[in-house]
Design an enzyme around this catalytic site. Structure first.
Site, PDB file in Angstrom:
ATOM      1  N   GLU A  40      36.030 -63.419 -18.188  1.00  0.00           N
ATOM      2  CA  GLU A  40      36.963 -62.479 -17.576  1.00  0.00           C
ATOM      3  C   GLU A  40      37.781 -61.707 -18.594  1.00  0.00           C
ATOM      4  O   GLU A  40      38.183 -60.583 -18.328  1.00  0.00           O
ATOM      5  CB  GLU A  40      37.853 -63.129 -16.510  1.00  0.00           C
ATOM      6  CG  GLU A  40      38.867 -64.125 -16.991  1.00  0.00           C
ATOM      7  CD  GLU A  40      39.690 -64.746 -15.851  1.00  0.00           C
ATOM      8  OE1 GLU A  40      39.862 -64.104 -14.804  1.00  0.00           O
ATOM      9  OE2 GLU A  40      40.156 -65.880 -16.023  1.00  0.00           O
ATOM     10  N   GLU A  64      35.216 -73.506 -15.597  1.00  0.00           N
ATOM     11  CA  GLU A  64      36.495 -72.847 -15.880  1.00  0.00           C
ATOM     12  C   GLU A  64      36.459 -72.196 -17.270  1.00  0.00           C
ATOM     13  O   GLU A  64      36.939 -71.088 -17.453  1.00  0.00           O
ATOM     14  CB  GLU A  64      37.637 -73.867 -15.758  1.00  0.00           C
ATOM     15  CG  GLU A  64      38.978 -73.446 -16.325  1.00  0.00           C
ATOM     16  CD  GLU A  64      39.537 -72.153 -15.757  1.00  0.00           C
ATOM     17  OE1 GLU A  64      39.114 -71.715 -14.672  1.00  0.00           O
ATOM     18  OE2 GLU A  64      40.392 -71.551 -16.439  1.00  0.00           O
ATOM     19  N   ASN A  81      50.750 -51.878   0.232  1.00  0.00           N
ATOM     20  CA  ASN A  81      49.880 -52.966  -0.242  1.00  0.00           C
ATOM     21  C   ASN A  81      49.188 -53.548   0.975  1.00  0.00           C
ATOM     22  O   ASN A  81      49.804 -53.640   2.032  1.00  0.00           O
ATOM     23  CB  ASN A  81      50.714 -54.098  -0.846  1.00  0.00           C
ATOM     24  CG  ASN A  81      51.235 -53.753  -2.213  1.00  0.00           C
ATOM     25  OD1 ASN A  81      50.867 -52.730  -2.776  1.00  0.00           O
ATOM     26  ND2 ASN A  81      52.090 -54.602  -2.729  1.00  0.00           N
ATOM     27  N   GLY A  82      47.978 -54.007   0.802  1.00  0.00           N
ATOM     28  CA  GLY A  82      47.276 -54.631   1.921  1.00  0.00           C
ATOM     29  C   GLY A  82      46.117 -53.761   2.370  1.00  0.00           C
ATOM     30  O   GLY A  82      45.726 -52.821   1.667  1.00  0.00           O
ATOM     31  N   LYS A  91      45.751 -59.899 -10.656  1.00  0.00           N
ATOM     32  CA  LYS A  91      46.303 -61.253 -10.672  1.00  0.00           C
ATOM     33  C   LYS A  91      46.207 -61.921  -9.305  1.00  0.00           C
ATOM     34  O   LYS A  91      45.779 -63.062  -9.200  1.00  0.00           O
ATOM     35  CB  LYS A  91      47.761 -61.193 -11.133  1.00  0.00           C
ATOM     36  CG  LYS A  91      48.466 -62.545 -11.173  1.00  0.00           C
ATOM     37  CD  LYS A  91      47.896 -63.434 -12.250  1.00  0.00           C
ATOM     38  CE  LYS A  91      48.598 -64.762 -12.357  1.00  0.00           C
ATOM     39  NZ  LYS A  91      47.719 -65.746 -13.052  1.00  0.00           N
ATOM     40  N   ARG A 115      49.517 -56.775 -11.318  1.00  0.00           N
ATOM     41  CA  ARG A 115      49.027 -56.882  -9.948  1.00  0.00           C
ATOM     42  C   ARG A 115      48.002 -55.815  -9.608  1.00  0.00           C
ATOM     43  O   ARG A 115      47.389 -55.844  -8.536  1.00  0.00           O
ATOM     44  CB  ARG A 115      50.192 -56.817  -8.980  1.00  0.00           C
ATOM     45  CG  ARG A 115      51.226 -57.879  -9.253  1.00  0.00           C
ATOM     46  CD  ARG A 115      52.278 -57.846  -8.204  1.00  0.00           C
ATOM     47  NE  ARG A 115      51.700 -58.137  -6.911  1.00  0.00           N
ATOM     48  CZ  ARG A 115      51.583 -59.360  -6.418  1.00  0.00           C
ATOM     49  NH1 ARG A 115      51.997 -60.391  -7.107  1.00  0.00           N
ATOM     50  NH2 ARG A 115      51.063 -59.548  -5.229  1.00  0.00           N
ATOM     51  N   TRP A 124      45.295 -51.305  -7.310  1.00  0.00           N
ATOM     52  CA  TRP A 124      44.013 -51.944  -7.612  1.00  0.00           C
ATOM     53  C   TRP A 124      43.087 -51.472  -6.506  1.00  0.00           C
ATOM     54  O   TRP A 124      43.269 -51.812  -5.342  1.00  0.00           O
ATOM     55  CB  TRP A 124      44.168 -53.455  -7.584  1.00  0.00           C
ATOM     56  CG  TRP A 124      43.017 -54.230  -8.113  1.00  0.00           C
ATOM     57  CD1 TRP A 124      42.765 -54.546  -9.414  1.00  0.00           C
ATOM     58  CD2 TRP A 124      41.979 -54.845  -7.352  1.00  0.00           C
ATOM     59  NE1 TRP A 124      41.634 -55.317  -9.500  1.00  0.00           N
ATOM     60  CE2 TRP A 124      41.129 -55.510  -8.255  1.00  0.00           C
ATOM     61  CE3 TRP A 124      41.669 -54.888  -5.991  1.00  0.00           C
ATOM     62  CZ2 TRP A 124      39.993 -56.208  -7.848  1.00  0.00           C
ATOM     63  CZ3 TRP A 124      40.544 -55.581  -5.583  1.00  0.00           C
ATOM     64  CH2 TRP A 124      39.712 -56.240  -6.517  1.00  0.00           C
ATOM     65  N   LYS A 166      36.985 -68.162 -17.855  1.00  0.00           N
ATOM     66  CA  LYS A 166      38.030 -67.622 -18.734  1.00  0.00           C
ATOM     67  C   LYS A 166      37.404 -66.713 -19.773  1.00  0.00           C
ATOM     68  O   LYS A 166      37.892 -65.632 -20.050  1.00  0.00           O
ATOM     69  CB  LYS A 166      38.682 -68.784 -19.440  1.00  0.00           C
ATOM     70  CG  LYS A 166      39.972 -69.185 -19.445  1.00  0.00           C
ATOM     71  CD  LYS A 166      41.251 -68.771 -19.216  1.00  0.00           C
ATOM     72  CE  LYS A 166      42.045 -69.225 -18.047  1.00  0.00           C
ATOM     73  NZ  LYS A 166      41.565 -69.239 -16.735  1.00  0.00           N
ATOM     74  N   HIS A 179      15.722 -77.462 -16.384  1.00  0.00           N
ATOM     75  CA  HIS A 179      15.057 -76.982 -15.178  1.00  0.00           C
ATOM     76  C   HIS A 179      15.086 -75.453 -15.079  1.00  0.00           C
ATOM     77  O   HIS A 179      14.903 -74.906 -14.005  1.00  0.00           O
ATOM     78  CB  HIS A 179      15.694 -77.604 -13.933  1.00  0.00           C
ATOM     79  CG  HIS A 179      15.542 -79.100 -13.888  1.00  0.00           C
ATOM     80  ND1 HIS A 179      14.314 -79.706 -13.814  1.00  0.00           N
ATOM     81  CD2 HIS A 179      16.457 -80.100 -13.933  1.00  0.00           C
ATOM     82  CE1 HIS A 179      14.486 -81.031 -13.802  1.00  0.00           C
ATOM     83  NE2 HIS A 179      15.769 -81.289 -13.888  1.00  0.00           N
ATOM     84  N   CYS A 229      48.146 -54.856  -5.334  1.00  0.00           N
ATOM     85  CA  CYS A 229      48.901 -53.682  -5.754  1.00  0.00           C
ATOM     86  C   CYS A 229      50.377 -54.067  -5.863  1.00  0.00           C
ATOM     87  O   CYS A 229      50.778 -55.118  -5.401  1.00  0.00           O
ATOM     88  CB  CYS A 229      48.745 -52.568  -4.743  1.00  0.00           C
ATOM     89  SG  CYS A 229      47.025 -52.232  -4.336  1.00  0.00           S
TER      90      CYS A 229
HETATM   91  C1  G6P Z   1      42.160 -63.957  -8.919  1.00  0.00           C
HETATM   92  C2  G6P Z   1      42.561 -64.140 -10.362  1.00  0.00           C
HETATM   93  C3  G6P Z   1      42.154 -65.534 -10.825  1.00  0.00           C
HETATM   94  C4  G6P Z   1      42.737 -66.583  -9.906  1.00  0.00           C
HETATM   95  C5  G6P Z   1      42.332 -66.344  -8.453  1.00  0.00           C
HETATM   96  C6  G6P Z   1      43.072 -67.240  -7.485  1.00  0.00           C
HETATM   97  O1  G6P Z   1      40.789 -63.870  -8.813  1.00  0.00           O
HETATM   98  O2  G6P Z   1      41.952 -63.158 -11.172  1.00  0.00           O
HETATM   99  O3  G6P Z   1      42.637 -65.744 -12.138  1.00  0.00           O
HETATM  100  O4  G6P Z   1      42.297 -67.837 -10.305  1.00  0.00           O
HETATM  101  O5  G6P Z   1      42.656 -65.009  -8.096  1.00  0.00           O
HETATM  102  O6  G6P Z   1      44.449 -66.911  -7.479  1.00  0.00           O
HETATM  103  P1  G6P Z   1      45.534 -67.859  -6.891  1.00  0.00           P
HETATM  104  O7  G6P Z   1      46.818 -67.085  -6.991  1.00  0.00           O
HETATM  105  O8  G6P Z   1      45.165 -68.106  -5.454  1.00  0.00           O
HETATM  106  O9  G6P Z   1      45.559 -69.105  -7.663  1.00  0.00           O
END
Ligand code: G6P
Length: 617
Positions: free
Chosen positions: A496, A489, A99-100, A612, A27, A73, A493, A512, A2
């Site tokens: 998401e 990865e 937040n938290g 994020k 955020r 969030w 991407k 398999h 948040c």
């Molecule tokens: C969230 C984001 C990802 C990111 C992950 C780790 O899940 O949506 O895109 O890779 O956090 O974040 P960090 O800040 O620890 O790299």
């Protein structure tokens, strides 16, 4: 997760708070709200949805020169108007943004309900508003401190109270809280992004610290419990504000339609920044001063364990492969979110590596703390300077990617890979990696920024492929050994931001099970570098083609796909040193995901249900 903003000064607070919230939307963006303290007391506007909806619906006369705001969030309770912050007490005089996570919220809610308080939201935060309101201490600081003494968990909070109309009280425990110093006005935020347009003179609160913010300054203190009845005392600390060197425009998308696009294209320059001053061409090694390990200590490392979440976890797998290959030290990566829960064995001669763009991801932070509790040595690969993980680790490598705003990580991820490569070379060079191999890899690293630019320069061609892939409901991303984390990865991407079901698999494992799903409707993106596995990889692609599965092959020029050349689409990336190939194979996958999402009309920087920085477990 948040975002928090606050303002106190001579201007109307609401427009400034809205602007700050817009800067923090990455955020958390399922609800937003404001509370301003004006002549007629506290006024609150909050609702599920985006900040712009909040702004559009704001009453004309929403006046007050003190205010707090929040973008959410959802964690405790769904995204509804009632659950949006700020939360208030029954009298409406106290407003709190938070937040938290408050771990004992359920017990506190019961206790408050028993005392006759009517709780109007499902959130943990609401209890804070009631606890502050019910305190009988003399000052807002003491009331807030008494409330916080009752809660277990993490918080960054900002509190206003109609009875104390000249101040905002803020506190931090595990969730960032920053004070920005202006001229006869002060700002509060959970992230620099919300402040830098107004001021670059800032003070970061430490965990356990509180502050009083008035229009002309701030004072900080620590809370001490002074008796069993929950009374508290405040001991002043002398935290000062200092200048941060940051270019405010790094928080603007500029001419780009999204931050992801901007950040993707920044990669060549940011890659240069992470390498700068860290490559020793003469001795063919890395020069990573921040590790706090001398050659003897580097040699004593018997194992490397890498921890991260999401993209940071996948790049951790790429890093583990690099370290095993170049240093011949057993290395593996694990999702930090799982690590702590299996009572991990912490070994004295293992190097633990926490990887995080934000330096705030709670799962990664808790993994760091678990390692340290058990006496392990942990370094960080972190982008945000001074973040929680950066402060807690025993050494590390800053990523110098600059602020990353888009949820989908691009430039931070690339720099994580490059940091791993330098670490692997340095670990290798105190072992058996020869000077000529070291020099070969250093030269390879030096070439990467230009090669990344070369791939990005083919955006149009990649966009066309992306638009076609976006038409499929289900896709596979496959790779082997070095190529498998690249596939993971790439799939991450893609899913998401495009919301298509993209599944990563080892090419070798297709037969398999998942081969059953291959059909003309299910395209596969295959990672096929020109390495020792190329023939086996190509053979597996024939199995996909034989089932009618459309193929996009990310490979190197010169790789012979045989009769697949007629049907498969190929994307050739520049050749690097084999060990370094993964990062150049990753770049086109970013572009594919971006253009797929764009063609589907999605909000690229704010994919649904995601945030994020995930600061909750
Ligand atoms: C969230 C984001 C990802 C990111 C992950 C780790 O899940 O949506 O895109 O890779 O956090 O974040 P960090 O800040 O620890 O790299």
């Amino acid at each position: 997760m948040c975002g928090i903003v606050g303002y106190i000064g001579g201007q109307q607070a609401a427009p400034l708070l809205l602007e700050g919230l817009t800067r923090l939307e990455h955020r958390g963006y399922d609800s937003a709200g404001l509370a301003v303290l004006g002549p007629s007391g506290v006024r609150v506007a909050k609702q599920a949805g985006r900040v712009r909806d909040l702004g559009d619906g704001l009453p004309k006369r929403f006046t007050g020169k003190i205010g707090i705001g929040h973008t959410r969030w959802a964690t405790h309770g769904p995204a509804t108007d009632a659950n949006a912050h700020p939360h208030t007490d029954e009298s409406g005089r106290v407003a709190v943004v938070h937040n938290g996570i408050i771990d004992n919220a359920a017990a506190l809610r019961l206790e408050l309900a028993d005392a006759g308080v009517e709780l109007v939201s499902d959130t943990d935060t609401e209890v804070l508003a009631h606890l502050v309101a019910r305190s009988t201490a003399d000052t807002l600081e003491a009331r807030t401190a008494e409330a916080l003494a009752r809660v277990e968990g993490t918080y960054g909070i900002a509190v206003t109270h109609a009875d104390f109309p000249d101040r905002i009280v803020v506190a931090r425990n595990g969730s960032p809280l920053i004070i920005g110093v202006g001229k006869n006005e002060m700002h509060v935020a959970s992230d620099l992004a919300a402040l830098v347009r107004y001021t670059t003179t800032v003070a970061h609160l430490a965990d356990g610290e509180m502050a009083t913010v008035t229009a002309d300054g701030f004072s900080t203190y620590l809370v001490r419990t002074i008796d069993g009845a929950g009374h508290v005392g405040l001991a002043a600390t002398d935290r000062r504000a200092s200048e941060v060197e940051i270019d405010p425009s790094s928080y603007d998308a500029g001419e780009h339609d999204s931050f992801m696009h901007k950040e993707m294209l920044e990669q060549p320059a940011r890659a240069e920044a992470v390498l700068r001053g860290r490559l020793d061409e003469k001795f063919g090694t890395g020069h990573l001063g921040g590790l706090n390990l001398d050659a003897r200590e580097l040699r004593a490392i018997k194992r490397v364990k890498i921890l991260g979440c999401g993209s940071a976890y996948y790049v951790g797998q790429m890093g583990a492969a690099l370290i095993e290959e170049l240093a011949r030290i057993p290395a593996d990566a694990e999702a930090a979110s799982e690590f702590r829960y299996r009572n991990p064995i912490i070994e004295p001669d293992t190097l633990y590596v926490a990887v995080s763009q934000s330096g705030e991801t709670i799962d990664t932070l808790l993994a760091v703390q678990e390692i340290q509790r058990k006496g392990g040595f942990v370094i960080g690969l972190v982008n945000v300077v001074g973040s929680a993980i950066a402060r807690e680790v025993d050494g590390g490598i800053y990523l110098h990617a600059g602020p990353e705003v888009a949820v989908a990580s691009t430039k931070a991820l690339t720099n994580m890979f490059l940091a791993f490569a330098m670490l692997a070379v340095q670990l290798g060079r105190v072992r058996d990696l020869s000077i000529s191999d070291g020099r070969r890899l250093i030269a390879g690293l030096n070439a990467i920024p230009g090669q990344v630019a070369e791939v990005l320069g083919r955006e149009e061609e990649l966009a066309e492929v992306a638009r076609e892939l976006a038409g499929a409901e289900n896709l596979f991303f496959v790779g082997r050994v070095r190529g498998f984390p690249v596939a993971r990865e790439g799939a991450q991407k893609f899913k998401e931001i495009s919301y298509r079901h993209a599944e990563a698999y080892q090419t070798s494992e297709l037969k398999h099970g998942p081969l059953a799903l291959i059909s003309p409707e299910v395209p596969t993106v295959a990672i096929v570098p020109d390495d020792e596995l190329v023939e086996r990889n190509v053979a597996a692609l024939h199995e996909i083609a034989a089932r009618g599965g459309p193929l996009t092959v990310v490979t190197h020029a010169g790789v012979d796909l045989g009769d697949l050349e007629r049907t498969a689409r190929r994307i050739d990336v520049p050749r690097s040193e084999r060990e370094l190939d993964p990062i150049l194979l990753t770049i086109p996958l970013q572009v594919l995901a971006y253009h797929a999402a764009l063609s589907l009309g999605h909000d690229i920087d704010k994919p649904r249900n995601l945030a994020k920085s995930v600061t909750v477990e």
